[in-house]
Design a protein around this motif. Structure first.
Motif, PDB file in Angstrom:
ATOM      1  N   ARG A  50      -3.149  -5.206  11.731  1.00 54.46           N
ATOM      2  CA  ARG A  50      -4.619  -5.057  11.687  1.00 54.46           C
ATOM      3  C   ARG A  50      -5.240  -6.050  10.713  1.00 54.46           C
ATOM      4  NH1 ARG A  50      -3.803   0.643  13.041  1.00 54.46           N
ATOM      5  NH2 ARG A  50      -3.105   1.120  10.948  1.00 54.46           N
ATOM      6  N   ASN A  84       9.402   1.277   9.722  1.00 57.76           N
ATOM      7  CA  ASN A  84       8.092   1.707   9.199  1.00 57.76           C
ATOM      8  C   ASN A  84       6.946   1.110  10.028  1.00 57.76           C
ATOM      9  OD1 ASN A  84       5.942   2.646   7.747  1.00 57.76           O
ATOM     10  ND2 ASN A  84       6.699   1.950   5.744  1.00 57.76           N
ATOM     11  N   TRP A 134       0.836  -1.211   0.000  1.00 60.14           N
ATOM     12  CA  TRP A 134       0.000   0.000   0.000  1.00 60.14           C
ATOM     13  C   TRP A 134       0.858   1.243   0.000  1.00 60.14           C
ATOM     14  CZ3 TRP A 134      -1.134  -4.234   3.215  1.00 60.14           C
ATOM     15  CH2 TRP A 134      -0.265  -4.383   4.292  1.00 60.14           C
ATOM     16  N   ARG A 144       1.731  -1.692  11.411  1.00 60.04           N
ATOM     17  CA  ARG A 144       0.422  -1.711  12.094  1.00 60.04           C
ATOM     18  C   ARG A 144      -0.687  -2.143  11.138  1.00 60.04           C
ATOM     19  NH1 ARG A 144       1.994   2.882  15.159  1.00 60.04           N
ATOM     20  NH2 ARG A 144       0.771   4.298  13.869  1.00 60.04           N
ATOM     21  N   GLY A 191      -4.776   7.744   8.342  1.00 60.56           N
ATOM     22  CA  GLY A 191      -5.492   7.947   9.601  1.00 60.56           C
ATOM     23  C   GLY A 191      -7.003   7.738   9.522  1.00 60.56           C
ATOM     24  N   HIS A 192      -7.469   7.125   8.446  1.00 61.71           N
ATOM     25  CA  HIS A 192      -8.906   6.858   8.284  1.00 61.71           C
ATOM     26  C   HIS A 192      -9.221   5.365   8.184  1.00 61.71           C
ATOM     27  CE1 HIS A 192      -9.744  11.119   7.430  1.00 61.71           C
ATOM     28  NE2 HIS A 192      -8.636  11.090   6.718  1.00 61.71           N
ATOM     29  N   GLY A 193      -8.188   4.536   8.228  1.00 63.27           N
ATOM     30  CA  GLY A 193      -8.415   3.108   8.064  1.00 63.27           C
ATOM     31  C   GLY A 193      -8.592   2.673   6.615  1.00 63.27           C
ATOM     32  N   PHE A 194      -8.257   3.543   5.666  1.00 60.30           N
ATOM     33  CA  PHE A 194      -8.467   3.181   4.253  1.00 60.30           C
ATOM     34  C   PHE A 194      -7.514   2.076   3.786  1.00 60.30           C
ATOM     35  CE2 PHE A 194      -9.976   7.796   3.705  1.00 60.30           C
ATOM     36  CZ  PHE A 194     -11.305   7.437   3.871  1.00 60.30           C
ATOM     37  N   ALA A 195      -6.251   2.149   4.220  1.00 61.75           N
ATOM     38  CA  ALA A 195      -5.286   1.136   3.776  1.00 61.75           C
ATOM     39  C   ALA A 195      -5.745  -0.253   4.248  1.00 61.75           C
ATOM     40  CB  ALA A 195      -3.890   1.456   4.307  1.00 61.75           C
ATOM     41  N   THR A 196      -6.150  -0.328   5.504  1.00 60.76           N
ATOM     42  CA  THR A 196      -6.582  -1.623   6.045  1.00 60.76           C
ATOM     43  C   THR A 196      -7.852  -2.110   5.344  1.00 60.76           C
ATOM     44  OG1 THR A 196      -5.570  -1.062   8.162  1.00 60.76           O
ATOM     45  CG2 THR A 196      -7.202  -2.823   8.181  1.00 60.76           C
ATOM     46  N   LEU A 200      -0.298   5.488   0.262  1.00 57.45           N
ATOM     47  CA  LEU A 200      -1.377   6.476   0.213  1.00 57.45           C
ATOM     48  C   LEU A 200      -0.804   7.877   0.375  1.00 57.45           C
ATOM     49  CD1 LEU A 200      -3.066   3.882   0.657  1.00 57.45           C
ATOM     50  CD2 LEU A 200      -4.200   5.020   2.569  1.00 57.45           C
TER      51      LEU A 200
HETATM   52  C1  LIG Z   1       1.437   2.773   5.556  1.00 61.65           C
HETATM   53  C2  LIG Z   1       0.160   3.577   5.335  1.00 61.65           C
HETATM   54  C3  LIG Z   1      -0.627   3.052   4.168  1.00 61.65           C
HETATM   55  C4  LIG Z   1      -0.665   3.464   6.630  1.00 61.65           C
HETATM   56  O1  LIG Z   1      -1.801   4.299   6.553  1.00 61.65           O
HETATM   57  P1  LIG Z   1      -2.784   4.437   7.802  1.00 61.65           P
HETATM   58  O2  LIG Z   1      -3.803   5.418   7.443  1.00 61.65           O
HETATM   59  O3  LIG Z   1      -1.976   4.638   9.052  1.00 61.65           O
HETATM   60  O4  LIG Z   1      -3.375   2.968   7.918  1.00 61.65           O
HETATM   61  P2  LIG Z   1      -4.877   2.503   8.018  1.00 61.65           P
HETATM   62  O5  LIG Z   1      -5.586   2.734   6.752  1.00 61.65           O
HETATM   63  O6  LIG Z   1      -4.883   1.122   8.536  1.00 61.65           O
HETATM   64  O7  LIG Z   1      -5.486   3.495   9.074  1.00 61.65           O
HETATM   65  C5  LIG Z   1      -5.301   3.271  10.423  1.00 61.65           C
HETATM   66  C6  LIG Z   1      -5.363   4.577  11.146  1.00 61.65           C
HETATM   67  O8  LIG Z   1      -6.605   5.202  10.860  1.00 61.65           O
HETATM   68  C7  LIG Z   1      -7.331   5.441  12.087  1.00 61.65           C
HETATM   69  N1  LIG Z   1      -8.750   5.354  11.749  1.00 61.65           N
HETATM   70  C8  LIG Z   1      -9.582   6.430  11.674  1.00 61.65           C
HETATM   71  N2  LIG Z   1     -10.790   6.047  11.275  1.00 61.65           N
HETATM   72  C9  LIG Z   1     -10.745   4.702  11.098  1.00 61.65           C
HETATM   73  C10 LIG Z   1     -11.715   3.748  10.695  1.00 61.65           C
HETATM   74  N3  LIG Z   1     -12.953   4.091  10.386  1.00 61.65           N
HETATM   75  N4  LIG Z   1     -11.328   2.452  10.600  1.00 61.65           N
HETATM   76  C11 LIG Z   1     -10.074   2.092  10.920  1.00 61.65           C
HETATM   77  N5  LIG Z   1      -9.103   2.967  11.290  1.00 61.65           N
HETATM   78  C12 LIG Z   1      -9.446   4.262  11.387  1.00 61.65           C
HETATM   79  C13 LIG Z   1      -6.769   4.423  13.045  1.00 61.65           C
HETATM   80  O9  LIG Z   1      -6.929   4.816  14.373  1.00 61.65           O
HETATM   81  C14 LIG Z   1      -5.307   4.389  12.633  1.00 61.65           C
HETATM   82  O10 LIG Z   1      -4.615   5.521  13.109  1.00 61.65           O
HETATM   83  P3  LIG Z   1      -3.379   5.327  14.126  1.00 61.65           P
HETATM   84  O11 LIG Z   1      -2.403   4.384  13.499  1.00 61.65           O
HETATM   85  O12 LIG Z   1      -2.861   6.720  14.241  1.00 61.65           O
HETATM   86  O13 LIG Z   1      -3.991   4.773  15.351  1.00 61.65           O
HETATM   87  C15 LIG Z   1       0.507   5.064   5.073  1.00 61.65           C
HETATM   88  O14 LIG Z   1       1.135   5.585   6.196  1.00 61.65           O
HETATM   89  C16 LIG Z   1       1.397   5.257   3.851  1.00 61.65           C
HETATM   90  O15 LIG Z   1       0.932   5.248   2.724  1.00 61.65           O
HETATM   91  N6  LIG Z   1       2.727   5.444   4.094  1.00 61.65           N
HETATM   92  C17 LIG Z   1       3.667   5.739   3.049  1.00 61.65           C
HETATM   93  C18 LIG Z   1       3.956   4.593   2.122  1.00 61.65           C
HETATM   94  C19 LIG Z   1       4.453   3.366   2.832  1.00 61.65           C
HETATM   95  O16 LIG Z   1       5.243   3.442   3.760  1.00 61.65           O
HETATM   96  N7  LIG Z   1       3.971   2.229   2.362  1.00 61.65           N
HETATM   97  C20 LIG Z   1       4.337   0.957   2.869  1.00 61.65           C
HETATM   98  C21 LIG Z   1       5.651   0.566   2.341  1.00 61.65           C
HETATM   99  S1  LIG Z   1       5.953  -1.123   2.635  1.00 61.65           S
END
Ligand SMILES: CC(C)(COP(=O)(O)OP(=O)(O)OC[C@H]1O[C@@H](n2cnc3c(N)ncnc32)[C@H](O)[C@@H]1OP(=O)(O)O)[C@@H](O)C(=O)NCCC(=O)NCCS
Length: 181
Positions: free
Chosen positions: A143, A134, A94, A139, A102-107, A96
């Motif tokens: 998840r 990372n 992923w 995380r 921070g919205h849970g979109f990646a998961t 983004l």
């Molecule tokens: C890695 C990456 C995709 C993670 O994105 P993310 O938004 O933290 O991950 P998620 O989609 O799982 O979201 C989880 C976060 O959303 C929050 N969240 C808010 N609303 C939510 C909902 N409705 N459902 C789930 N989570 C929600 C969670 O609390 C969590 O935040 P926290 O970690 O601060 O507690 C992003 O940081 C990214 O693109 N990084 C750069 C590229 C990268 O490093 N890629 C991976 C290389 S291997």
């Protein structure tokens, strides 16, 4: 096309390419990669990803939010095309733009792609990897229910020796047929 409550994962369109290049030029997004990507390289990779997805039916999907049309990142299930110290050579990943964190979109998107890999493509197992610092990406792996065995941490052959991002973690998820019932 794959749909989740808040997202659509879809094939590339020409409108996505500038946003993809902008994301890859953002040092916050590329913090755990060796460098940001020059625009020309992003244009080439977008073209390759579009063809790869068309050819295989899996690969790097564009993620779009239903509440905000247009490019909101990429989520991938794809073959790994380099010599890895582990099997299988099939990964989930992923990337983004910061405003989509921070919205849970990646998961949410990756969960749907993982189900697609297991249930439709019938892949028995998939891995995810990232540089050891990372934690945000790790995380997401957790998840998704993926598990790490620290004994499988490895040095990424595409990262220069001695570079602080060379050490990588490996996470795995296996398809449990009982989950399909
Ligand atoms: C890695 C990456 C995709 C993670 O994105 P993310 O938004 O933290 O991950 P998620 O989609 O799982 O979201 C989880 C976060 O959303 C929050 N969240 C808010 N609303 C939510 C909902 N409705 N459902 C789930 N989570 C929600 C969670 O609390 C969590 O935040 P926290 O970690 O601060 O507690 C992003 O940081 C990214 O693109 N990084 C750069 C590229 C990268 O490093 N890629 C991976 C290389 S291997």
């Amino acid at each position: 096309m794959i749909e989740t409550p808040r997202l659509i994962l879809r094939q590339w369109s020409s409108d996505d390419v500038e946003s993809w290049a902008g994301m890859n030029a953002d040092p916050r997004v590329m913090e755990f990669f060796v460098s940001t990507l020059p625009r020309e390289q992003s244009y080439e990779s977008a073209q390759w990803m579009r063809e790869n997805l068309e050819r295989n039916g899996y690969g790097w999907f564009v993620m779009e939010r239903k509440d905000r049309p247009g490019f909101s990142g990429v989520i991938a299930i794809d073959d790994i095309r380099w010599e890895t110290p582990f099997q299988p050579r099939r990964e989930i990943g992923w990337r983004l733009p910061v405003d989509a964190w921070g919205h849970g979109f990646a998961t949410e998107g990756a969960g749907a792609l993982m189900r697609y890999a297991f249930e439709t493509l019938r892949w028995p197992e998939i891995v995810a990897m990232t540089a050891t610092p990372n934690l945000r990406s790790m995380r997401v792996m957790e998840r998704l229910g993926m598990t790490r065995n620290p004994a499988e941490d490895f040095d990424h052959i595409r990262v220069p020796e001695g570079h602080p991002l060379r050490r990588h973690v490996l996470y795995r998820a296996r398809h449990l047929t009982s989950n399909l019932r």
